[in-house]
Design a protein around this motif. Structure first.
Motif, PDB file in Angstrom:
ATOM      1  N   GLY A   1       0.844  -1.193   0.000  1.00 38.82           N
ATOM      2  CA  GLY A   1       0.000   0.000   0.000  1.00 38.82           C
ATOM      3  C   GLY A   1       0.867   1.226   0.000  1.00 38.82           C
TER       4      GLY A   1
ATOM      5  N   ARG B   1      -2.040   4.741   4.314  1.00 37.16           N
ATOM      6  CA  ARG B   1      -2.543   3.469   4.864  1.00 37.16           C
ATOM      7  C   ARG B   1      -1.641   2.312   4.462  1.00 37.16           C
ATOM      8  NH1 ARG B   1      -8.495   4.751   2.903  1.00 37.16           N
ATOM      9  NH2 ARG B   1      -9.053   6.260   4.473  1.00 37.16           N
TER      10      ARG B   1
ATOM     11  N   ILE C   1       0.736  -0.953   5.022  1.00 38.87           N
ATOM     12  CA  ILE C   1       0.833  -2.085   5.928  1.00 38.87           C
ATOM     13  C   ILE C   1       2.264  -2.602   5.815  1.00 38.87           C
ATOM     14  CG2 ILE C   1       0.045  -4.427   6.392  1.00 38.87           C
ATOM     15  CD1 ILE C   1      -2.634  -3.595   5.122  1.00 38.87           C
TER      16      ILE C   1
ATOM     17  N   ARG D   1      -5.963  -8.357   1.898  1.00 38.77           N
ATOM     18  CA  ARG D   1      -7.148  -7.495   1.866  1.00 38.77           C
ATOM     19  C   ARG D   1      -6.821  -6.157   1.206  1.00 38.77           C
ATOM     20  NH1 ARG D   1      -9.448  -6.795   7.422  1.00 38.77           N
ATOM     21  NH2 ARG D   1      -9.378  -9.047   7.321  1.00 38.77           N
ATOM     22  N   GLN D   2      -5.659  -5.623   1.497  1.00 35.87           N
ATOM     23  CA  GLN D   2      -5.219  -4.364   0.887  1.00 35.87           C
ATOM     24  C   GLN D   2      -5.094  -4.525  -0.628  1.00 35.87           C
ATOM     25  OE1 GLN D   2      -4.812  -1.534   2.439  1.00 35.87           O
ATOM     26  NE2 GLN D   2      -3.432  -0.288   1.255  1.00 35.87           N
ATOM     27  N   ASN D   3      -4.550  -5.657  -1.083  1.00 39.98           N
ATOM     28  CA  ASN D   3      -4.432  -5.913  -2.523  1.00 39.98           C
ATOM     29  C   ASN D   3      -5.801  -6.013  -3.180  1.00 39.98           C
ATOM     30  OD1 ASN D   3      -1.665  -5.868  -2.476  1.00 39.98           O
ATOM     31  ND2 ASN D   3      -1.441  -8.080  -2.338  1.00 39.98           N
TER      32      ASN D   3
ATOM     33  N   LYS E   1      -8.567  -4.584  -2.161  1.00 40.82           N
ATOM     34  CA  LYS E   1      -9.135  -3.233  -2.184  1.00 40.82           C
ATOM     35  C   LYS E   1      -8.526  -2.409  -3.314  1.00 40.82           C
ATOM     36  CE  LYS E   1      -9.723   0.965   0.567  1.00 40.82           C
ATOM     37  NZ  LYS E   1      -9.656   1.759  -0.617  1.00 40.82           N
TER      38      LYS E   1
END
Length: 162
Positions: free
Chosen positions: A43, A48, A50, A106-108, A110
């Motif tokens: 990210g 934001r 991680i 989850r970041q990927n 999103k």
């Protein structure tokens, strides 16, 4: 009874003599980052990011050489020092690593959703203004799957006449 030396023939001469020669070579190897954790960052947009620490193995080879040429031309010395350092760093609580990996996945996801939404919005915006990408261009495919909803609906009149 005390003992006395006879005659004047006794001589005691003390002549201590000491010679010390030598040289010292101090060498040191300093390792930076020995055993520091590996850090992957995912990210980074909108503040934001991680960052996850994981298991790490580091390998640090070294080689040093020294030469000594004193005033005496026959006393030349050369020294080599070489080796390696291997470090392992393993987190004791591996559940934090797994949790960080899940947050990264989850970041990927999103980021992928954000990309697709922005792509479809911009393609629809181009189409409503009467533009599209030139057929055969390198980006022609970018908007090929964006179509108006009305083009997907079955004509109502055909179904009612049957």
């Amino acid at each position: 009874m005390p003992a006395y030396a006879e005659g004047d023939d006794t001589y005691n001469t003390s002549a201590p003599e000491s010679t010390a020669t030598g040289n010292v070579t101090n060498q040191a190897v300093q390792f930076q980052n020995n055993g520091a954790p590996s850090r992957q960052q995912m990210g980074g947009y909108n503040g934001r990011a991680i960052a996850c620490n994981g298991p790490t193995m580091t390998f640090s080879p070294f080689w040093m050489a020294s030469e000594n040429k004193p005033y005496d031309p026959e006393s030349y010395s050369r020294g080599w020092n070489y080796g390696a350092q291997v470090n392992f760093m393993v987190p004791l609580d591996y559940s934090t690593v797994e949790q960080c990996k899940a947050l990264g996945r989850r970041q990927n996801e999103k980021m992928r959703v954000d990309y697709e939404l922005v792509r479809s919005l911009k393609c629809a915006e181009l189409m409503t203004k009467g533009f599209t990408f030139r057929p055969g261009s390198r980006v022609e495919h970018m908007c090929s799957d964006i179509v108006p909803i009305v083009s997907l609906l079955k004509p109502q009149t055909t179904e009612n006449n049957e």
